[in-house]
Design a protein around this motif. Structure first.
Motif: not given
Ligand SMILES: Cc1cc2nc3c(=O)[nH]c(=O)nc-3n(C[C@H](O)[C@H](O)[C@H](O)COP(=O)(O)OP(=O)(O)OC[C@H]3O[C@@H](n4cnc5c(N)ncnc54)[C@H](O)[C@@H]3O)c2cc1C
Length: 387
Positions: A133, A135-136, A141-142, A166-168, A218, A367-369, A371, A373-374
């Motif tokens: 993935i 993205m980040s 991130g968020s 953070w690309t797994g 990562f 956090l992953r995917g 957080t 809070e989001i």
């Protein structure tokens, strides 16, 4: 949406899933006997075993919800749910195909050209093509719409420049789906696009980021002027935000958002069976199991909604918030129920080693995917829209 519609009633799995579940359990028993499954927490993130993936694919359990025309199993989402919850509960090594199966495949099916579907989907379903993935980034991130990775048009296609973080699996996978800005726009959610990038391109540089445990999962993933052909674009230029949001819904809605640490609970129960169990230990294991069972019911509600083609983003956010908190709290509870010293250098698969792995992975659960809070913002907005 109101609170009462957010929480669905009990979902009954179709009767045919019972046989499927038993087939998966038999397969897992045989694999366990062969020593290929250590029952580790977070096996969908760190359990890299392409040979295991191929054995699953031979049984039709990778890409099983993709259409048969593209090499998939043409099965329903609830059947897929049964297979993946069994794999997660067993702590089976499924990380090689996880992202390809969960989101890259469905995304290519939905947004890809016919040529892209024919090129990627049969290999995904055969367990031979793995995705990351993209993205980040360092400061995105968020707030994903702020990505700095740029794609400029060239005569033959696109040139991609930027750094993902953070690309797994970027060091071991075949491709990444990368979110990049293709146009400046007043609305920051416009002007974004997605690209399928070959991770072995000579202008892709992968740099490891070690976990607290020292494991390499990562990466930073530098795109140093990667030249892409026009057919690397996934979907339409400028539609990246809508596409990525759909992909995140797939990323957030599955049972891996509450089952990552279940193998530790199972290991605890086995340990207590051997050593004997006090009434307090008994009651605490019971409470954990009851919580697990309610979250599973909510998660099945999400799977049933998706199967029926109903939107489930808000329910999925709720399950991920409850589920990921449960994953972390389970680890702390287990430490109190059975005060054993966690040791990462203990025999692989032993209780102290599983405990150490779960503790060291804990900071990532919420956090992953996206957080928590989001996620709570998504839940609140979903409820406000309907009031
Ligand atoms: C184990 C793990 C695996 C990952 N795998 C991948 C991967 O393979 N590919 C990939 O692209 N990314 C991956 N990520 C990145 C992940 O998606 C981001 O870490 C996540 O979205 C949070 O972004 P951030 O780290 O930049 O934190 P930030 O967005 O900087 O957030 C920092 C803190 O501020 C809070 N915050 C931020 N905005 C708001 C707001 N609007 N309201 C309230 N609070 C807010 C957050 O909740 C958080 O607590 C992974 C992360 C982890 C931990």
């Amino acid at each position: 949406m109101t609170l009462s519609t957010l929480i669905t009633g009990a979902v009954q799995l179709p009767p045919e899933t019972r046989r499927l579940r038993q087939e998966v359990r038999d397969f897992l028993d045989a694999e366990r006997a062969a020593g290929t499954i250590l029952g580790r927490p977070d096996s969908w993130l760190t359990g890299w075993d392409p040979a295991f993936t191929r054995r699953l694919a031979e049984r039709g359990w990778v890409g099983m919800a993709l259409p048969r025309t593209y090499g998939g199993g043409g099965r329903g989402n609830l059947e897929r749910y049964v297979v993946i919850e069994e794999l997660l509960a067993a702590g089976a090594p499924v990380s090689a195909h996880w992202v390809a199966d969960r989101q890259a495949g469905p995304s290519i099916l939905r947004h890809g050209t016919e040529e892209q579907r024919r090129r990627f989907l049969p290999r995904i379903a055969a367990g031979e093509c793995f995705f990351s993935i993209g993205m980040s980034e360092q400061n995105s991130g968020s707030d994903l719409a702020s990505v700095q990775t740029r794609a400029e048009r060239t005569d033959g296609g696109w040139r991609l420049t930027g750094t993902k973080m953070w690309t797994g699996g970027a060091h071991i996978n075949d491709y990444a789906i990368v979110l990049a800005r293709t146009e400046e726009a007043e609305d920051r959610h416009a002007g974004l696009s997605q690209f399928i990038v070959d991770l072995r391109d000579p202008h892709v540089r992968v740099e490891p980021i070690r976990l607290l445990s020292g494991e390499h999962t990562f990466n930073y993933f530098h795109l140093e002027g990667v030249e892409l052909a026009a057919d690397a674009l996934l979907g339409r230029p400028g539609d990246g935000w809508q596409q990525v949001t759909g992909e995140l819904a797939l990323e957030r809605s599955g049972p891996e958002r509450f089952l990552s640490t279940l193998p530790l609970l199972i290991a605890l129960v086995r340990q207590l069976q051997r050593t004997g169990c006090s009434p307090d230990q008994h009651a605490r294991v019971g409470r954990l199991t009851a919580r697990l069972s309610s979250i599973r019911q909510l998660s099945l509600g999400v799977a049933a909604a998706l199967e029926a083609g109903r939107p489930a983003d808000v329910q999925a956010a709720l399950v991920k918030d409850l589920g990921t908190r449960f994953e972390g709290e389970l680890v702390n509870e287990v430490r109190e129920i059975l005060p054993v010293a966690a040791r990462f250098d203990a025999t692989r698969g032993s209780f102290p080693e599983l405990l150490a792995a779960a503790i060291l992975h804990s900071p990532g659960y919420t956090l992953r995917g996206g957080t928590n809070e989001i996620l709570r913002g998504i839940i609140t907005r979903g409820l406000e829209l309907s009031s």
